[in-house]
Write an enzyme that holds these catalytic residues in place. Sequence first.
Site, short mmCIF file in Angstrom:
data_model
loop_
_atom_site.label_atom_id
_atom_site.label_comp_id
_atom_site.label_asym_id
_atom_site.label_seq_id
_atom_site.Cartn_x
_atom_site.Cartn_y
_atom_site.Cartn_z
N GLU A 1 51.68 24.53 72.41
CA GLU A 1 50.69 25.15 71.34
C GLU A 1 50.07 26.26 71.57
OE1 GLU A 1 50.48 22.18 72.57
OE2 GLU A 1 50.42 20.69 70.77
N ASP B 1 64.74 64.86 76.60
CA ASP B 1 65.02 66.35 76.49
C ASP B 1 64.55 67.17 77.93
OD1 ASP B 1 62.10 65.97 76.26
OD2 ASP B 1 62.21 67.10 74.34
#
Length: 938
Positions: free
Chosen positions: A339, A381
């Site tokens: 649970e 990049d």
Amino acid sequence: MSFVPTTTSTLPAEAKVPVTFAARLKHRLGFGKTTDAVIEENEKEVRALQDAMDRFAAMAGVSTEMLLERLGTSVNGLSDANAAEKLTEFGPNEISSLKPPKWWIILYHCFVLAVSNVVIPPADFKPFTYLMLMLLFGTFTRFYQEIKSNNAAQKLKSLITNTVSVVRCTNALESGSTSLLRIIDQNTVVPGDIVKLAAGVMFPADCVIIAARDLTVSQSSLTGEAAPVEKTADHGNGKGVVLDFPNVGLLGTSVSSGIGLAVVVATGNQTYMSFMAAKLAKATPKSAFDKGVVSVSLAFMTLMAIMSPLVFLIQGFSGQGWLNAFQFALTVAVGLIPEMMPMILNANLAKGAISLIKRKTIVKQLAAIQNLGAMDVLCSDKTGTLTQDELVLSNVMGPDASETTLNPLEWGFLNSCFQTGMRNLMDVAILDAVESHRYTKCTKSLATISSEILLSQFRLVDEIPFDFHRRRLSVIVTRKLDNPENSDSDTISGDAYTLVCKGAVEEVLSNCTEFVKEDGSVVQISGTESAQFIQILDSFNEDGLRVLAVATRSFEQPRKSYTKDDESSMVFQGFLTFRDPPKEDAAEAILLLAKRKVTLKVLSGDNLKVSIKVCRDVGIPVENTVSGLELARMEDVEFSETIEKCTVMAKLSPNQKQQIVERLQKNGHVVGFLGDGINDALALKSADVGVSVDSGSEVAKDSADVILLEKSLLILERGVRKGRQTYGNTIKYIKMAASSNFGNSFSVLIASIWLPFQPMTPLMILTNNFLYDFSQSAIPWDRMDDSFLENPRPWESRDLLRFMILIGPLSSIFDMITFAIGMYYWRWNDSSNSFAVAQFQTVWFFESLLTQTVIVHLIRTEKIPFVQSVASWGLLLTGAVIIAIGTCLPYTEFGVNILGMEAFPRMSYAFVMTELVGYFIVVLLAKYFYIRKFGRWL
């Protein structure tokens, strides 16, 4: 909006929402709305979308003048007062369906989950009340964590700035008003706002384009088509699919190239995106983490579906009563479900996200944390990541590489100043060099050049916007004839109309037929001189300089409009060179990423030689390189092999960056992509985890999963480390829960066959499960071993299943020993002796709780627990508290009267502790052979 639709647009087929099977089933079970009500509600949603599209089509199908009049605006935009009134009227530009659910909705779902675990109450009222109290506690605990997680996620998103450039007038709609360009928050955009469009700009709402020049728009977020669509200001006839209208830009789409203006027509819940948000959310592919959690949940449900009926039948046929058998089987089913899993997973991810904030990293999607840790290839990049992202104009050179007069710089200044698109770092460096008089490497004195003089001499006539295919931008200027005081200026001369082109050297030179010599004469470019220009470019690139070429073309007579074809027969004016120094922390970050087994690949649109120079300056070993042109000529197999072995890939188009990311994924890598430009958006969307920066373009930030508040590989490396720690704590809990619950279910099945009574009462099982789950609630705050953080950790559902099957039953061995001792040593084998049965059940309760609590420390590390690796104090404390509670329960009124426990002989403690030591040793040996066989533990 106060207008009547005059035309009808075609509603996309995907907008028609059918009544789902789940909705019909919910109705048949007596929950929720009736089937007719669901059908009516779906039809109402479709009608609402159709009406909205009809209204939008009516707006898009009229002239610009009529459109602006209907919206109560003008080409000069709204005034601040008008905008404030409209913001009050229409509300913030937000989509409510994309907001987190309200607290009462979360509470409702938590209650539904809890109540669904109770099908029939036990005959005794007290145990049923206790069961409900336990479920309520679990419900409110999960509710608290859900609220906390949602609040954390919203706080993260609020840190990301989304702005838009709008035109605002000074005095409402008065004829003498002037317009100003304002940068405002996207949430404050209102109908009637005039939005400035340029490459990389996201449409902040549903807009109609009223002016456009070479404008293309990417609609992939709505249509899935990667190719940009050309857009114009033509209003057409207002019929057809709204997405196909030539003058429509919808929320969620972005400008790929060109410039223009658009007027906002619909915001927030009136946008097309708002009606399609639910569908788009469902269409979003699940991450490996999401799929893994779903697979775990299905495994638990399958286990429950198999075990519960078996236990029910065995208990029933053994003569223990079918009602009792049913209640016990139901309790076993509830006990098999962890649970606390939603709470612990949410808490773990939320804690990881909040911790990343302290490391200047914002996670837009919590599940992206796992992918950040699983990443083994980072495509990045170059600019701003390996370099300081602070370009400085280094030199101005004539075509023959000699220091020249300022002609190239002056022309470059006019180009950068007059262009209306997004200014890049080179534009900023050029403007700064002229305006601040910081450029000194010229034979001509700076005292004779001034930005004010240049701007007073020329005015903008037209513009040919930048795009990633041409890789250049041109403006058309003409000399102002109303400034006679400047006629004798020593600045540049110009013909009636001059096209000024600035861009990548090869792309500019390929369209030049002449060049300016040092003495100012203009001569034809021969093959020899063309080769010399390229040699000069190569020498600049080898020094790590970024280079722009500047060229011009004169027109004696004005033209109605200028196009890309006019960028021909130009005169080459010279070079502008820029230096971007390497970042000081780049080398350290690269070493740390290598230590984390993350392979760095540099994907750049810049020149290959410049990229190689920068990589070597920061310590990246460059062995293999490739250019975009070479990649374009390769077949699939060669393409895959090349990108695997190449460190630097340069001169890439946006599509090539995306192709590289997708091919690396097909090769079995978890790929991250770091970029902030417009040309990075496709790759960011395709990557397993897209990373951008807060200062990046809007389209890049929208495509990314993670936003860095500072563009640095060092910050990203810290994010990788935290991602692996978060994933480690997540998989740690899941493996604990899976193996423990599988072992318990196996033990219950054997006990149902072997024992003449239930091995534990239903409430004992629930209490045991609750205490065990609570003992793991501190896992999100646990630490991970450094050895675990060194390697990427992709999600592997197969490994989880293997772990559950091989490790889970080990606990059942010692459960069987406990059963045997109780049955044959203590003689607790008479089902009619309630006292003996209670003692048997209490002993197994204690032994099961003890072994499950200890397994936490055995599973959490590959090392020897308590010796080589110690858990966090929080996890140690919760475990100690739970063991203390389990030890004391048989001696409390609650344990005796509610749970049905009985104190057992002291000798049983010795048996249990001996079993615990044996279990500890067995799991350690199993761990050793498991790691040796499969190469991993967590």
